[in-house]
Write a protein that holds these residues in place. Sequence first.
Motif, PDB file in Angstrom:
ATOM      1  N   ARG A   1     -15.293  58.729 -34.825  1.00  0.00           N
ATOM      2  CA  ARG A   1     -16.028  58.480 -36.074  1.00  0.00           C
ATOM      3  C   ARG A   1     -15.051  58.440 -37.257  1.00  0.00           C
ATOM      4  NH1 ARG A   1     -21.047  62.512 -36.523  1.00  0.00           N
ATOM      5  NH2 ARG A   1     -21.276  61.308 -38.462  1.00  0.00           N
ATOM      6  N   LEU A   2     -14.118  59.389 -37.278  1.00  0.00           N
ATOM      7  CA  LEU A   2     -13.114  59.405 -38.331  1.00  0.00           C
ATOM      8  C   LEU A   2     -12.257  58.147 -38.268  1.00  0.00           C
ATOM      9  CD1 LEU A   2     -11.487  61.023 -40.525  1.00  0.00           C
ATOM     10  CD2 LEU A   2     -10.077  61.851 -38.646  1.00  0.00           C
TER      11      LEU A   2
ATOM     12  N   ARG B   1     -14.969  66.017 -46.252  1.00  0.00           N
ATOM     13  CA  ARG B   1     -15.959  65.005 -45.864  1.00  0.00           C
ATOM     14  C   ARG B   1     -16.740  64.524 -47.085  1.00  0.00           C
ATOM     15  NH1 ARG B   1     -18.265  61.382 -45.452  1.00  0.00           N
ATOM     16  NH2 ARG B   1     -19.795  60.609 -43.951  1.00  0.00           N
TER      17      ARG B   1
ATOM     18  N   TYR C   1      -8.874  61.781 -46.289  1.00  0.00           N
ATOM     19  CA  TYR C   1      -8.813  61.410 -44.873  1.00  0.00           C
ATOM     20  C   TYR C   1      -7.661  62.125 -44.174  1.00  0.00           C
ATOM     21  CZ  TYR C   1     -12.311  57.768 -44.007  1.00  0.00           C
ATOM     22  OH  TYR C   1     -13.472  57.099 -43.773  1.00  0.00           O
TER      23      TYR C   1
ATOM     24  N   PRO D   1     -17.736  58.827 -40.855  1.00  0.00           N
ATOM     25  CA  PRO D   1     -17.031  60.052 -40.428  1.00  0.00           C
ATOM     26  C   PRO D   1     -17.955  61.266 -40.408  1.00  0.00           C
ATOM     27  CG  PRO D   1     -15.717  58.838 -42.006  1.00  0.00           C
ATOM     28  CD  PRO D   1     -17.067  58.191 -42.000  1.00  0.00           C
TER      29      PRO D   1
END
Length: 426
Positions: free
Chosen positions: A22-23, A83, A129, A191
């Motif tokens: 997902r990231l 996040r 990130y 993410p």
Amino acid sequence: MADTSAPAAPRRSVLRDVSFLRLWTGATASGLATWALPFVLGLAVLDGTLTAAGLGVLLAARTLGFLAAVPVAGVLADRHSRRGVVLWAGLAAAAAAPLMVAGLGRSVPLMAVAAVVAGAGQGACRPAYQALTAEVVDEDRRQQANAALTLAVRVTTLAGPSLTALAALSLGTGALLMGIGLLWLLAALIPGPGARTAGESAGNSGRGPRGSVLTEFADGIREAREHPWFLAGLAALTAVIATGYSATGVALPLVSRDEYGSEVVLAGATTAYTAGALVGALLIARRRPRSQGWTALAGLAAYGFAPLSLMTHVHPVVVVAAYAVAGIGIELFNVPWFTATQREVAPDKLARVSSLDFLLSYGLAPAGLALIAPAIGAFGTGPVLAACALTCFAAPAMAALVPSARHFSRRRDTPSKTVPEAGTGA
């Protein structure tokens, strides 16, 4: 001389981890959106909806937004949820797309405002990130994770121009800009959460009230100063980007046109660089250099072959080969550099230190681009390229003299201590 690398022990692939995937998907979307904006705006110049002067204004506005957002985002990502910073940064950049479409062919000032917002979203995403990766992926697999992330960037850079040009045949510039907004929306929403608790997200547990953004960013600078290898490596990286990258951006097109009479060398060199970077990322994903800092800095120094190849009229194959070597080397640096930063820096200051990295290295790149053209006009192409090549070779070599630079760690004094901590867990 002893073998300088050891194969990594078997471990569960990070590509089987849903949280990382997902990231990875979100980071890939943000990277593609970041790359695509100047390319699509260039297409707008070709179709007459934007002037060349307007393009310059928009690119400058995006850079301004990036530089303003990076340090602030680093502080916010250490104070709060990484996040959450990714979410709001991506949503802001996505919201800039319809504004830019509204101003296309009508209002450059409106488009400039949108470009500032888009640049701010890009700048805010980078340190967030980077820190979120350290939360989602355990230490033993971070080198593999960082290699996967950089592979995605290189693949999109290699395939993106062709795909975007094909899409432009049927979609038009406005639709492509909205597509960039959609990419940012994906980067914001896909993410998953990181591993920190609410208290850890604040980054101030037990330290009393938080200070100002400037004060907390200064705390990040102090943390960076605790790692001499980081300061030395960052200085070397900044020097290489400001000189070597500028030589590629300005001198390579001129040499391709004037010395070789066409754009074939330009296209071949840039393609070879990206292909080399893909090879470098694949190599470093599977190897753990015993002296990882020295190996990384040697890879960074390899960029010097790029301006060196442009100094005399050599066969085009030599120029292409030099850029392939430079591409391999840059990833031999990037992946261990990001991995070491995630490992060595205090977790509650990681986003701030990462923001310092991006602010100095990539943030100052426009200064090199702005200075190299006047320098070529004043001193000639050959002397300027020689100075660029010398800087690319010398700066990493000087950084390697810092004792902790050998392993990118103050904790590693001998090669024997490096291998277990470099990522050989089960």
